[in-house]
Design a protein around this motif. Structure first.
Motif, mmCIF file in Angstrom:
data_model
loop_
_atom_site.group_PDB
_atom_site.id
_atom_site.type_symbol
_atom_site.label_atom_id
_atom_site.label_comp_id
_atom_site.label_asym_id
_atom_site.label_seq_id
_atom_site.Cartn_x
_atom_site.Cartn_y
_atom_site.Cartn_z
ATOM 1 N N THR A 110 0.831 -1.152 -0.220
ATOM 2 C CA THR A 110 -0.002 -0.087 0.056
ATOM 3 C C THR A 110 0.685 1.219 -0.008
ATOM 4 O O THR A 110 1.680 1.587 0.815
ATOM 5 C CB THR A 110 -0.748 -0.006 1.085
ATOM 6 O OG1 THR A 110 -1.560 -1.134 1.197
ATOM 7 C CG2 THR A 110 -1.766 1.344 1.099
ATOM 8 N N ASP A 112 0.622 4.977 0.217
ATOM 9 C CA ASP A 112 0.017 6.130 0.533
ATOM 10 C C ASP A 112 0.348 7.257 0.148
ATOM 11 O O ASP A 112 1.543 7.554 0.341
ATOM 12 C CB ASP A 112 -0.509 6.261 2.072
ATOM 13 C CG ASP A 112 -1.419 5.224 2.751
ATOM 14 O OD1 ASP A 112 -2.418 4.925 2.108
ATOM 15 O OD2 ASP A 112 -1.118 4.593 3.728
ATOM 16 N N THR A 113 -0.196 8.378 -0.837
ATOM 17 C CA THR A 113 0.240 9.237 -1.551
ATOM 18 C C THR A 113 -0.684 10.541 -1.279
ATOM 19 O O THR A 113 -1.633 10.442 -0.657
ATOM 20 C CB THR A 113 0.590 9.054 -2.911
ATOM 21 O OG1 THR A 113 -0.992 9.406 -3.398
ATOM 22 C CG2 THR A 113 1.149 7.719 -3.298
ATOM 23 N N ASN A 114 -0.029 11.620 -1.424
ATOM 24 C CA ASN A 114 -0.908 12.865 -1.241
ATOM 25 C C ASN A 114 -1.974 13.154 -2.179
ATOM 26 O O ASN A 114 -2.849 13.857 -2.079
ATOM 27 C CB ASN A 114 0.094 14.282 -1.752
ATOM 28 C CG ASN A 114 0.632 14.039 -2.910
ATOM 29 O OD1 ASN A 114 1.174 13.032 -3.424
ATOM 30 N ND2 ASN A 114 0.592 15.218 -3.562
ATOM 31 N N GLY A 116 -3.907 9.978 -3.033
ATOM 32 C CA GLY A 116 -4.591 8.827 -2.509
ATOM 33 C C GLY A 116 -3.672 7.510 -2.550
ATOM 34 O O GLY A 116 -2.714 7.570 -2.906
ATOM 35 N N PRO A 117 -4.377 6.509 -2.145
ATOM 36 C CA PRO A 117 -3.502 5.427 -2.115
ATOM 37 C C PRO A 117 -3.382 4.830 -3.618
ATOM 38 O O PRO A 117 -4.196 4.697 -4.135
ATOM 39 C CB PRO A 117 -4.305 4.497 -1.138
ATOM 40 C CG PRO A 117 -5.755 4.783 -1.368
ATOM 41 C CD PRO A 117 -5.794 6.257 -1.689
ATOM 42 N N ASP A 144 8.770 6.786 3.459
ATOM 43 C CA ASP A 144 7.872 7.784 3.859
ATOM 44 C C ASP A 144 8.560 9.212 3.522
ATOM 45 O O ASP A 144 9.615 9.507 3.682
ATOM 46 C CB ASP A 144 7.818 7.717 5.633
ATOM 47 C CG ASP A 144 7.156 6.375 5.758
ATOM 48 O OD1 ASP A 144 6.695 5.413 4.986
ATOM 49 O OD2 ASP A 144 7.235 6.070 6.962
ATOM 50 N N GLY A 239 -5.809 2.192 -7.777
ATOM 51 C CA GLY A 239 -5.136 3.606 -7.709
ATOM 52 C C GLY A 239 -4.412 3.847 -9.122
ATOM 53 O O GLY A 239 -3.376 4.905 -9.262
ATOM 54 N N THR A 271 3.376 9.366 1.334
ATOM 55 C CA THR A 271 3.347 9.688 2.886
ATOM 56 C C THR A 271 3.795 8.485 3.667
ATOM 57 O O THR A 271 4.574 8.601 4.610
ATOM 58 C CB THR A 271 2.031 10.207 3.226
ATOM 59 O OG1 THR A 271 1.048 9.206 2.864
ATOM 60 C CG2 THR A 271 1.777 11.438 2.378
ATOM 61 N N LYS A 272 3.421 7.119 3.121
ATOM 62 C CA LYS A 272 3.832 6.032 3.797
ATOM 63 C C LYS A 272 3.660 4.786 2.855
ATOM 64 O O LYS A 272 2.797 4.703 2.055
ATOM 65 C CB LYS A 272 2.769 5.919 4.940
ATOM 66 C CG LYS A 272 3.484 4.633 6.064
ATOM 67 C CD LYS A 272 2.767 4.630 7.568
ATOM 68 C CE LYS A 272 3.420 3.702 8.365
ATOM 69 N NZ LYS A 272 4.588 4.181 8.578
ATOM 70 N N THR A 274 3.540 0.562 3.006
ATOM 71 C CA THR A 274 3.399 -0.749 4.036
ATOM 72 C C THR A 274 3.389 -1.819 3.050
ATOM 73 O O THR A 274 3.040 -1.980 1.996
ATOM 74 C CB THR A 274 2.579 -0.498 4.930
ATOM 75 O OG1 THR A 274 1.004 -0.323 4.172
ATOM 76 C CG2 THR A 274 2.427 0.706 5.748
#
Length: 280
Positions: A110, A112-114, A116-117, A144, A239, A271-272, A274
């Motif tokens: 996954t 996660d971005t500015n 959306g995922p 990250d 995505g 942003t993260k 995982t």
């Protein structure tokens, strides 16, 4: 008839002789004990050395094969550390992943971005070492707050990310040169696929030299005729619309004279990232 003084002297001599005899007996017993303990210690060392030698040099064929291939359900991976001397500042050292990595089951990546995922499915049976590396890096927060630094819209259609030094505002000339403190061999090369890198694939970037796969990856948002030299890590499951929006916005041509493309005009910040197991 002896005097009292003489009797006392005789008794004292007798006591002294008994004490000396007892001391000698204790010393003799102590030496015997030490000799036994010493011999036992030597025996332990000899046995241990023999076992090690048999395991290292002799061993049965099954054990040797297992050591070479890893235990059942795991693959033996090699992560080659880059020399510390002369490492560029763009290298981020978070240690090495374990050498044994699971080679069964699947994982969900996954991102996660500015915007959306972005989600991808990773098949560990095809890329145990690369998946293990990503799991290690993700657990250290390696990706990250980093930006996808390169977009190519002509010839091939890819969005490239994974440089730990591509952070903050604006762009730098060094963007795209960062990675972890190790490299690994390529896996799951699509030599029998046409096109090798179809839309929806997520693959690993490298320097063009064997064993130079690190942390940088690219998402293919349109069928791309690249040479099959890049590890296919997995497949995007959601995505992709976000990636296509970035592609439609174009790039600044910063890399046009080198590898092609440039920084995406529509910025993408991770942003993260995982990794999670979804099957055993």
């Amino acid at each position: 008839m002896t005097s009292t003084r003489e009797r006392q002297r005789a008794a004292a001599r007798a006591r002294l002789e008994r004490e000396m005899a007892e001391r000698s007996a204790r010393a003799r017993k102590r030496r015997q004990t030490q000799a036994i303990v010493g011999a036992a210690a030597i025996l332990v060392l000899v046995v241990a050395g023999t076992v090690w030698l048999a395991t290292s040099l002799g061993g049965d064929d099954d054990d040797s094969t297992q050591q070479a291939a890893g235990t059942e359900g795991f693959s033996q991976c090699t992560y080659t550390e880059t020399p510390k001397e002369g490492r560029p500042a763009q290298v981020k050292d978070v240690g090495l992943p374990p050498n044994q990595q699971a080679n069964k089951g699947t994982q969900t990546m996954t991102i996660d971005t500015n915007l959306g995922p972005i989600v991808a499915k990773i098949d560990r049976t095809k890329v145990p070492c690369t998946a293990g590396s990503f799991t290690h890096l993700a657990s250290k927060g390696f990706f990250d707050n980093t930006k996808c630094h390169r977009l190519v819209t002509e010839g091939i259609k890819v969005l490239q990310c994974g440089d730990p030094s591509a952070t903050g505002k604006g762009w730098r000339q060094t963007d795209g040169t960062g990675g972890p403190s190790y490299g690994m061999a390529e896996e799951n090369l699509p030599t029998d696929k046409r096109p090798p890198y179809p839309e929806g694939v997520i693959a690993m970037a490298n320097s063009g030299q064997p064993g130079s796969t690190g942390s940088q990856f690219f998402i293919v948002y349109g069928d791309s005729q690249l040479d099959p030299n890049y590890t296919v890590l997995g497949t995007i499951t959601s995505g992709m619309d976000l990636v296509k929006q970035v592609g439609a916005a174009g790039d600044d041509k910063a890399f046009a004279q080198q590898a092609g493309g440039g920084h995406p005009k529509k910025e993408v910040t991770i942003t993260k990232l995982t990794m999670s197991d979804i099957e055993s």
